[in-house]
Design an enzyme around this catalytic site. Structure first.
Site, short mmCIF file in Angstrom:
data_model
loop_
_atom_site.label_atom_id
_atom_site.label_comp_id
_atom_site.label_asym_id
_atom_site.label_seq_id
_atom_site.Cartn_x
_atom_site.Cartn_y
_atom_site.Cartn_z
N ASP A 114 0.88 -1.22 0.10
CA ASP A 114 -0.03 0.04 -0.15
C ASP A 114 0.68 1.21 -0.03
O ASP A 114 1.93 1.26 0.83
CB ASP A 114 -1.05 -0.15 1.29
CG ASP A 114 -1.87 -1.08 1.12
OD1 ASP A 114 -2.42 -1.68 0.16
OD2 ASP A 114 -2.74 -1.05 2.18
N HIS A 189 -5.23 5.78 -0.81
CA HIS A 189 -4.18 5.01 -1.06
C HIS A 189 -4.13 4.11 -2.35
O HIS A 189 -5.41 4.00 -2.75
CB HIS A 189 -3.63 4.27 0.25
CG HIS A 189 -4.39 3.02 0.15
ND1 HIS A 189 -5.73 3.18 0.98
CD2 HIS A 189 -4.10 1.95 0.13
CE1 HIS A 189 -6.33 1.95 1.10
NE2 HIS A 189 -5.41 1.12 0.58
N HIS A 191 -3.45 0.13 -3.64
CA HIS A 191 -3.11 -1.09 -3.11
C HIS A 191 -2.73 -1.75 -4.26
O HIS A 191 -3.48 -1.71 -5.30
CB HIS A 191 -4.44 -1.90 -2.55
CG HIS A 191 -4.23 -3.11 -2.07
ND1 HIS A 191 -4.00 -3.77 -0.89
CD2 HIS A 191 -4.45 -4.27 -2.97
CE1 HIS A 191 -4.12 -4.97 -0.84
NE2 HIS A 191 -4.27 -5.34 -2.14
#
Length: 226
Positions: A114, A189, A191
Site C-alpha cells: 500500500d 491510497h 493497493h
C-alpha cells in the site's frame, strides 16, 4: 518457521547439499529468490521450491511459513519485471507491506503493498500486458487487473477512476487510472499486488526495478516508471 526440528541451511538447493547451519523454531528470515530442486514433504505438502537466504545458503520452502504454497520471491537469476505504479521521479510512503498485520494477512492480500497518496495521482501499468478487468470490485473499490501471462496479474485497487477497457493492451508506464479512496479504506491510497488472475488470490511480492522485493513500511521509494 513453525514448531518442530531446526531447519538445515545447505550450500545448494538439494538434500545432498552440505549443511552449513540451521534455523531454530520461530526464526524470521529474509529470502531473496527461489529455484526448483529436490522435492521435500513439509507443512503444506510436497514442494520442490528452495529459497535463497539473504545471508547466503539455501533452505527448502517445505518448512517456511510464507503464506503461500508457491513462490513468493522472484526466480533466482531473473531480472525485475515491474516498476512502481506511479510516474517516474515521484515517491509515496509505504503504509503497509507484504504480511502487514492490519489487512495484508489473508489469501488475497498477503503480498500486497500500500502506498499512501492523495486522490488523483496517475496510476501506471507496472509492466506491459492486457487489461483483464477494470471496474467495481467490492471492497477493492474501483480496480484494474493487468494480465502478464501465465495467470499472473498486477492489481491496482481503490482507484477513483480507470481510463482503459477490458481487453486493451497496455505498455509499461501507460496510465490506466487515478488513485482514490473507493471500497474498504481508511484513507486515500493505492493497493498494489501481484495476484493469480483467475482467483485474485495473492501470488507474489512485486519484484520491482526500484527496490526488488524489499518494501519497508515508512520508506518512500522513488519511481522509475515512464
Amino acid at each position: 518457521m513453525p514448531s518442530g526440528l531446526p531447519l538445515n541451511i545447505r550450500n545448494a538447493p538439494a538434500l545432498s547439499g552440505a549443511v552449513t547451519g540451521s534455523l531454530a523454531n520461530g526464526t524470521v528470515v529474509t529470502i531473496t529468490c527461489y529455484v526448483r530442486g529436490d522435492a521435500v514433504e513439509g507443512i503444506g505438502g510436497v514442494t520442490n521450491i528452495w529459497d535463497r537466504l539473504s545471508g547466503g545458503g539455501w533452505v527448502t520452502d517445505a518448512f517456511l511459513e510464507t503464506g503461500s504454497n508457491g513462490p513468493v520471491v522472484p526466480l533466482c537469476g531473473s531480472s525485475a519485471q515491474f516498476k512502481l505504479p506511479f510516474p517516474a521521479g515521484r515517491a509515496y510512503t509505504i503504509t503497509q507491506a507484504a504480511g502487514s498485520s492490519f489487512s495484508h494477512n489473508d489469501a488475497y492480500n498477503r503480498h500486497a503493498i500500500d502506498f499512501g497518496m492523495p486522490v488523483g495521482v496517475p496510476i501506471l501499468a507496472s509492466a506491459a500486458g492486457t487489461i483483464r478487468f477494470e471496474g467495481w470490485a467490492g471492497g477493492g473499490g474501483i480496480m484494474a487487473l493487468v494480465d502478464h501471462g501465465n495467470n499472473r496479474c498486477s492489481q491496482y485497487a481503490h482507484l477513483s477512476a480507470t481510463i482503459i477497457n477490458t481487453g486493451d493492451r497496455v505498455a509499461q508506464g501507460q496510465r490506466i487510472g487515478s488513485s482514490g479512496a473507493t471500497g474498504n479504506v481508511t484513507g486515500p491510497h493505492l493497493h498494489w499486488n501481484i495476484v493469480n488472475c483467475d482467483s485474485q488470490t495473492s501470488r507474489e511480492i512485486p519484484n520491482s526495478v526500484e527496490v526488488g522485493t524489499r518494501y519497508v513500511v515508512g520508506s518512500a521509494p522513488v519511481s522509475k516508471n515512464g
